[in-house]
Design an enzyme around this catalytic site. Structure first.
Site, short mmCIF file in Angstrom:
data_model
loop_
_atom_site.label_atom_id
_atom_site.label_comp_id
_atom_site.label_asym_id
_atom_site.label_seq_id
_atom_site.Cartn_x
_atom_site.Cartn_y
_atom_site.Cartn_z
N GLY A 289 -13.87 4.33 4.31
CA GLY A 289 -13.98 5.77 4.07
C GLY A 289 -13.05 6.30 2.99
CG HIS B 91 27.35 6.11 4.25
ND1 HIS B 91 27.18 7.32 3.62
CD2 HIS B 91 28.05 5.31 3.40
CE1 HIS B 91 27.78 7.28 2.44
NE2 HIS B 91 28.32 6.07 2.28
C1 LIG Z 1 -7.26 12.49 -2.93
C2 LIG Z 1 -6.94 12.43 -1.47
C3 LIG Z 1 -5.70 12.00 -1.07
C4 LIG Z 1 -5.39 11.94 0.29
N1 LIG Z 1 -4.14 11.54 0.65
C5 LIG Z 1 -3.82 11.50 1.97
C6 LIG Z 1 -2.54 11.06 2.38
O1 LIG Z 1 -1.70 10.73 1.57
N2 LIG Z 1 -2.27 11.02 3.70
C7 LIG Z 1 -3.21 11.40 4.64
O2 LIG Z 1 -2.92 11.32 5.83
N3 LIG Z 1 -4.44 11.80 4.27
C8 LIG Z 1 -4.76 11.87 2.96
N4 LIG Z 1 -6.01 12.26 2.60
C9 LIG Z 1 -6.97 12.64 3.65
C10 LIG Z 1 -7.60 11.40 4.30
O3 LIG Z 1 -8.15 10.58 3.31
C11 LIG Z 1 -8.65 11.85 5.29
O4 LIG Z 1 -8.08 12.79 6.17
C12 LIG Z 1 -9.15 10.67 6.11
O5 LIG Z 1 -9.70 9.66 5.31
C13 LIG Z 1 -10.20 11.17 7.10
O6 LIG Z 1 -10.71 10.08 7.78
P1 LIG Z 1 -12.06 10.21 8.57
O7 LIG Z 1 -12.10 9.00 9.42
O8 LIG Z 1 -12.20 11.51 9.21
O9 LIG Z 1 -13.23 10.18 7.47
P2 LIG Z 1 -13.48 9.34 6.17
O10 LIG Z 1 -12.34 8.46 5.84
O11 LIG Z 1 -13.95 10.26 5.14
O12 LIG Z 1 -14.68 8.36 6.60
C14 LIG Z 1 -15.95 8.83 6.90
C15 LIG Z 1 -16.96 7.71 6.65
O13 LIG Z 1 -18.21 8.10 7.17
C16 LIG Z 1 -19.22 7.69 6.28
N5 LIG Z 1 -20.40 8.55 6.51
C17 LIG Z 1 -20.48 9.89 6.32
N6 LIG Z 1 -21.68 10.34 6.69
C18 LIG Z 1 -22.39 9.26 7.12
C19 LIG Z 1 -23.70 9.09 7.63
N7 LIG Z 1 -24.53 10.12 7.80
N8 LIG Z 1 -24.10 7.85 7.96
C20 LIG Z 1 -23.27 6.79 7.81
N9 LIG Z 1 -22.00 6.90 7.35
C21 LIG Z 1 -21.58 8.12 7.02
C22 LIG Z 1 -18.60 7.88 4.91
O14 LIG Z 1 -19.27 7.10 3.93
C23 LIG Z 1 -17.18 7.43 5.18
O15 LIG Z 1 -17.03 6.06 4.93
C24 LIG Z 1 -6.36 12.32 1.25
C25 LIG Z 1 -7.63 12.72 0.85
C26 LIG Z 1 -7.93 12.78 -0.49
C27 LIG Z 1 -9.31 13.22 -0.90
#
Ligand SMILES: Cc1cc2nc3c(=O)[nH]c(=O)nc-3n(C[C@H](O)[C@H](O)[C@H](O)COP(=O)(O)OP(=O)(O)OC[C@H]3O[C@@H](n4cnc5c(N)ncnc54)[C@H](O)[C@@H]3O)c2cc1C
Length: 459
Positions: free
Chosen positions: A40, A441
């Site tokens: 993701g 420290h």
């Molecule tokens: C530039 C950037 C930097 C970031 N830096 C940080 C950080 O430093 N620290 C931090 O804690 N967070 C950070 N985040 C946030 C973090 O990436 C997200 O909060 C986290 O990845 C969310 O995880 P999730 O499991 O909810 O979803 P995601 O990681 O988005 O995973 C969702 C998955 O579901 C799949 N999917 C979606 N719809 C469907 C469907 N209908 N059928 C099949 N598959 C599907 C997608 O392809 C994806 O692989 C950052 C985000 C960005 C954009």
């Protein structure tokens, strides 16, 4: 083909794979579905690649500062963006493949690659496969918001996803959005050598933070030559030759800003619009987030929503914590809840900002009697030794109970140091416990007990 499972998981982000591991390990027959990249956002277009790029940007920054440390670099210090990208790609790929291999080799688990859509509260379609289960877990994450700015559709803008393919130096990067994602990209590209302009609609950067934190971060960025335009209510975007022009209304200064590239960093939206949720009867809020209770159950029995798509967190650690909560309730008879967790996150500029609990503004608004202590990083030995004295740290405590209410550490190591405060908050111990702790420290953390000697009433 129709197949029945004990559990279906949609998405392989930060909650889905671990949940698959627990459920399959408990003997359930599990299906997990991914439509794009395993791991993701965090692994492919979020935390991991950005922090890998931040590391490259830090390296060039320190190389430029070599003279401050008595180090002589014989020759020019330059950045090879192709190699910077290759390093980033390698880090992401290792993690992505790790998740993919783990899932594909997991006993009791079947991986489907394709777009998942609900057909009913118990059925999910992936291509020609119809999967049925009594338990369905939605972990679909989110994507960059594309704001309805006139002319934007005529411009080749970048998002956090497409900028991952950039292997060259944009001469002038315009960034729409002065929050966490925009600031991290802004500082890194400035350090790589781009001219950078950050356009923020609000009167200050990272507007959810205290004003002094916003101001200090702005000063840190401006000192590196980043141009910050606040109060920028963006009116339109257009392409002029090889330039992107954004017309802004900033109250003062030029009403237009032009650059070679435009990055959108104005927020995220949940991937809930193409899931067929209406066929399952799952409720969404006004912003498209799936409505869940304190145990992440949706309004439909047997369907849960975890991670960014439920609007209860926007971080990898909140998504992972969602997995822990759901697994604990379903498998361990352990009644964990979302409301058990304390707000915590970091901004990975350099120096980073580590945050836990309430801001001082929130404490003030709550009407509690509170004491606040603050210390500039210039008075932290470790920061002085490292030549990294920008920023400050501060902490608020309840004047009556001694409970720690919140902290901000904007300074070297702030993303790590914050945990010594966060963990005391989780213990529910008064600040005096932290005040009496003997820390090592020389560290930044050693000054936290000392800082607590200087608590003053919050007026
Ligand atoms: C530039 C950037 C930097 C970031 N830096 C940080 C950080 O430093 N620290 C931090 O804690 N967070 C950070 N985040 C946030 C973090 O990436 C997200 O909060 C986290 O990845 C969310 O995880 P999730 O499991 O909810 O979803 P995601 O990681 O988005 O995973 C969702 C998955 O579901 C799949 N999917 C979606 N719809 C469907 C469907 N209908 N059928 C099949 N598959 C599907 C997608 O392809 C994806 O692989 C950052 C985000 C960005 C954009």
């Amino acid at each position: 083909m129709n197949t029945t499972y004990d559990a279906i998981i949609i998405g392989t982000g930060q909650a889905g794979p671990s949940l698959a591991g627990r459920l399959a390990g408990a003997g359930m027959k599990v299906a997990i579905i991914e439509r794009k990249l395993f791991g993701g956002t965090c692994v492919n277009t979020g935390c991991m690649p950005t922090k890998t790029l931040v590391a490259s940007a830090y390296a060039i920054h320190m190389a430029r500062r070599a003279d401050d440390f008595g180090v002589v670099i014989d020759g020019r210090v330059t950045v090879d963006m192709k190699r910077v990208k290759a390093r980033k790609d390698a880090v992401s790929e290792q993690s992505r493949k790790g998740v993919e291999n783990w899932l594909k080799n997991m006993e009791n688990c079947t991986v489907y690659e394709g777009h998942a859509r609900f057909e009913s509260p118990r059925e999910v379609r992936v291509g020609t496969n119809l999967l049925t289960a009594e338990r369905i877990f939605i972990n679909v994450g989110g994507r960059a918001t594309v704001p309805p700015i006139p002319g934007l559709d005529q411009v080749d803008y970048l998002t956090n996803s497409s900028i991952m393919e950039v292997n060259f130096l944009p001469p002038h990067l315009l960034i729409l959005g002065g929050s966490y994602i925009g600031l991290e990209f802004g500082q890194m590209y400035r350090r790589f050598g781009s001219e950078v302009t950050i356009l923020e609609m609000a009167p200050r950067l990272i507007q959810h933070e205290d004003e002094d934190v916003s101001q200090a971060v702005r000063e840190i960025l401006e000192r590196e030559g980043i141009s910050v335009r606040l109060n920028a209510s963006c009116l339109s975007a257009s392409k002029r030759g090889d330039q992107v022009t954004v017309t802004v209304d900033c109250g003062s200064g030029a009403a237009e800003v032009s650059g070679s590239h435009l990055l959108l960093a104005v927020g995220r939206q949940p991937n809930t619009d193409d899931l067929g949720l209406e066929k399952a009867g799952v409720l969404l809020d006004k912003r498209g987030y799936i409505v869940v209770d304190d145990e992440l159950r949706t309004n439909v029995p047997g369907i849960w929503a975890l991670g960014d798509c439920n609007g209860r967190g926007a971080f990898t650690h909140t998504a992972y914590n969602d997995f822990e909560i759901v697994a604990a309730n379903i498998l361990d008879n352990d009644h964990r809840r979302v409301s058990d967790r304390i707000q915590a996150y970091a901004l990975y500029t350099d120096p980073p900002l580590g945050r836990a609990g309430m801001t001082v503004a929130e404490v003030q608004k709550s009407g509690r009697r509170a004491h606040v202590a603050q210390r500039p990083m210039t008075r932290v030995g470790r920061a002085v030794e490292k030549g990294e004295t920008q920023g400050f740290m501060k902490l608020a405590v309840d004047a009556d109970s001694g409970e720690i209410l919140g902290a901000a550490i904007l300074g070297t190591g702030g993303d790590e140091v914050i945990h010594c405060i966060l963990d005391v908050m989780y213990c529910g111990a008064p600040y005096t416990v932290l005040q009496r702790a003997m820390h090592i420290h020389p560290t930044v953390s050693e000054l936290i007990p000392t800082m607590l000697e200087e608590l003053k009433p919050l007026l």
